[in-house]
Design a protein around this motif. Structure first.
Motif, mmCIF file in Angstrom:
data_model
loop_
_atom_site.group_PDB
_atom_site.id
_atom_site.type_symbol
_atom_site.label_atom_id
_atom_site.label_comp_id
_atom_site.label_asym_id
_atom_site.label_seq_id
_atom_site.Cartn_x
_atom_site.Cartn_y
_atom_site.Cartn_z
ATOM 1 N N TRP A 231 3.402 -2.211 4.665
ATOM 2 C CA TRP A 231 2.889 -2.206 3.292
ATOM 3 C C TRP A 231 1.441 -2.706 3.265
ATOM 4 C CZ3 TRP A 231 4.287 0.162 -0.937
ATOM 5 C CH2 TRP A 231 3.724 -0.230 -2.147
ATOM 6 N N ASN A 234 -0.984 0.013 4.146
ATOM 7 C CA ASN A 234 -0.897 1.221 3.323
ATOM 8 C C ASN A 234 -2.289 1.818 3.078
ATOM 9 O OD1 ASN A 234 0.243 3.241 1.804
ATOM 10 N ND2 ASN A 234 0.544 1.977 -0.026
ATOM 11 N N HIS A 273 6.991 3.806 -0.849
ATOM 12 C CA HIS A 273 6.295 4.919 -0.202
ATOM 13 C C HIS A 273 4.936 4.435 0.317
ATOM 14 C CE1 HIS A 273 9.134 8.045 -1.535
ATOM 15 N NE2 HIS A 273 9.271 7.283 -2.623
ATOM 16 N N VAL A 274 4.674 4.769 1.551
ATOM 17 C CA VAL A 274 3.418 4.341 2.182
ATOM 18 C C VAL A 274 2.742 5.532 2.859
ATOM 19 C CG1 VAL A 274 4.075 1.932 2.564
ATOM 20 C CG2 VAL A 274 4.684 3.664 4.262
ATOM 21 N N ASP A 275 1.425 5.445 2.951
ATOM 22 C CA ASP A 275 0.622 6.443 3.655
ATOM 23 C C ASP A 275 -0.057 5.715 4.820
ATOM 24 O OD1 ASP A 275 -1.032 8.467 4.529
ATOM 25 O OD2 ASP A 275 -2.504 8.179 2.922
ATOM 26 N N ILE A 276 0.492 5.871 5.994
ATOM 27 C CA ILE A 276 0.022 5.102 7.148
ATOM 28 C C ILE A 276 -0.143 6.015 8.355
ATOM 29 C CG2 ILE A 276 0.591 3.257 8.781
ATOM 30 C CD1 ILE A 276 2.258 1.961 6.669
#
Length: 458
Positions: A231, A234, A273-276
């Motif tokens: 997180w 992110n 929801h994560v963008d990693i």
């Protein structure tokens, strides 16, 4: 253009013999009749190597070698000495001479030693040229000029702008984290968070909480909610070092993050929801781990969308001088030392070391050498004894070479080895005595002293 060798000897006939032989080997040769002339000549031009007698009228070889090293320590000096002057030759080694040979010279040994000296000179020149024209030290902070490093940097530059997961493999100490940072710095996420975690440093329960976070009361000691590293990263990049150490029970959760960008805190049913971008590294063979059912096959393929292999230091030997100089400068600045380079013996030992600990071991070695250095140049005296010993064992030694690390040299051990070598080479003791420059009676005394007659009968 042939290598240029300077012969220094006050015996004109001996110089002539050496010149004839060495020129027959294809080298250019100059002569100096004494130490003073030799010092002046080396200040006028950079010879590829110097072959110098110890005992000469006027300035002796030891003093001349010291003066040459002070002016240009990159010129390797090979000392010629009589058996009775071995202790003086050892002194020359300790102040920077490349090696020494015992008179009368074995010309086969002389040829091999000159070739080894010139290999050092060639390597030093290539290092200077590569450093000036071809080094890949750039905004990524990686240092090197070898083909493997150029390939690695080109690959990093190509894959960095994508969002695909990257798996970096290689032995411990090769610089996998530096490569991970290079991918991050060249990516479109370089202005976003870069979070790192060593997966081998935490227990299974702590690793789960560290990665995914936890809710208040999820377990004993969880007195408040905590965001996990995923997180926190992110929008940016997370670097998972030693990813092969992740327990099977957590691998499914990691796969879910990679595939769906979803995670759950420990003790929570809520989906985040994560963008990693995930960059992982390991020194393990994950394909073997998959075969052994200790690593999920689907996770391996998801991590290994882009694979980067970092070469070991022994696979990029040409980079060792550049790396050594890089660390030398870094630690010289840190400790306030005025250090400008390396002696030929020190660089030879560094280049030929197998470096099982890779760049990490080289960096630690250079920090130690800088701390121990008492002059402007790092010599083999500042290198760890085990490194010097490994170098001597790997390169081999000739009959006139010191076979022990210089810090452990004893005159008796050298004397014994010289007598052994003479007895092995000459069938008759009178010839062995003549080769050593001692009487037959003295030779018998040495044989008795070192128990060589008894060992020979065995």
């Amino acid at each position: 253009m042939p290598a240029h060798i300077l012969i220094v000897d006050d015996d004109g006939s001996h110089r002539t013999v050496l010149r004839t032989i060495i020129e027959d080997w294809g080298y250019e040769v100059s002569e100096a009749p004494d130490g003073e002339t030799a010092v002046a000549m080396t200040q006028e031009r950079p010879y590829d190597s110097v072959l110098m007698d110890i005992r000469m009228g006027g300035m002796d070889g030891i003093t001349a070698q010291k003066q040459i090293a002070k002016h240009n320590p990159s010129i390797p000096v090979l000392i010629m000495t009589a058996y009775s002057s071995i202790n003086t030759a050892v002194l020359a080694l300790k102040q920077g001479a490349y090696d020494y040979l015992i008179k009368p010279l074995d010309f086969d040994v002389l040829k091999l030693t000159i070739e080894r000296m010139l290999d050092h000179t060639r390597l030093a020149e290539e290092n200077r040229s590569l450093k000036e024209n071809n080094s890949v030290k750039n905004q990524f902070g990686m240092v090197g000029s070898s083909e493997r490093m150029h390939e690695l940097v080109e690959t990093v530059t190509t894959v960095a702008p994508t969002h695909a997961p990257v798996l970096i493999t290689g032995e411990s100490g090769t610089g996998k984290e530096l490569v991970a940072k290079a991918v991050y710095q060249a990516s479109e996420r370089s202005n976003k968070p870069f979070v790192t975690i060593n997966c081998a440093a935490l227990s299974e329960s702590l690793l789960e909480s560290e990665l995914f976070g936890h809710e208040k009361g999820a377990f004993t000691g969880a007195d408040k909610r905590r965001d996990g590293l995923f997180w926190q990263a992110n929008g940016g990049t997370i670097f998972m070092d030693e990813v092969g150490e992740i327990p099977l029970s957590l691998q499914a959760k990691l796969l879910r993050v990679l595939q769906q960008g979803e995670l759950q805190r420990v003790g929570s049913d809520a989906i985040l929801h994560v963008d990693i971008r995930v960059i992982a590294a390991t020194n393990r063979d994950l394909q073997e781990e998959v075969a052994n059912k200790t690593f999920r096959e689907d996770l391996f393929y998801r991590l290994n969308v882009i694979g980067l292999e970092v070469p070991s230091l022994r696979e990029r030997q040409a980079d060792i001088p550049l790396l050594a100089e890089h660390f030398m400068n870094m630690y010289a600045a840190k400790y306030g030392k005025n250090i400008v380079g390396f002696s030929p013996q020190a660089m030879d030992a560094l280049v030929n070391c197998p470096w099982p600990g890779n760049i990490r071991e080289l960096e630690n070695t250079m920090e130690r050498a800088v701390i121990m250095a008492t002059t402007e140049y790092i010599t083999d005296r500042e290198l760890p004894a085990n490194l010097r010993k490994a170098f001597l064992e790997q390169t081999g030694t000739n009959a006139g070479s010191v076979e022990l690390p210089l810090g452990d040299v004893s005159l008796e051990s050298l004397e014994k080895r010289a007598v052994q070598a003479a007895l092995k080479k000459h069938k008759k003791k009178v010839d062995a005595a003549n080769a050593l420059g001692i009487t037959r009676a003295t030779l018998h005394s040495k044989i008795k002293k070192y128990g060589l007659e008894e060992s020979k009968r065995k």
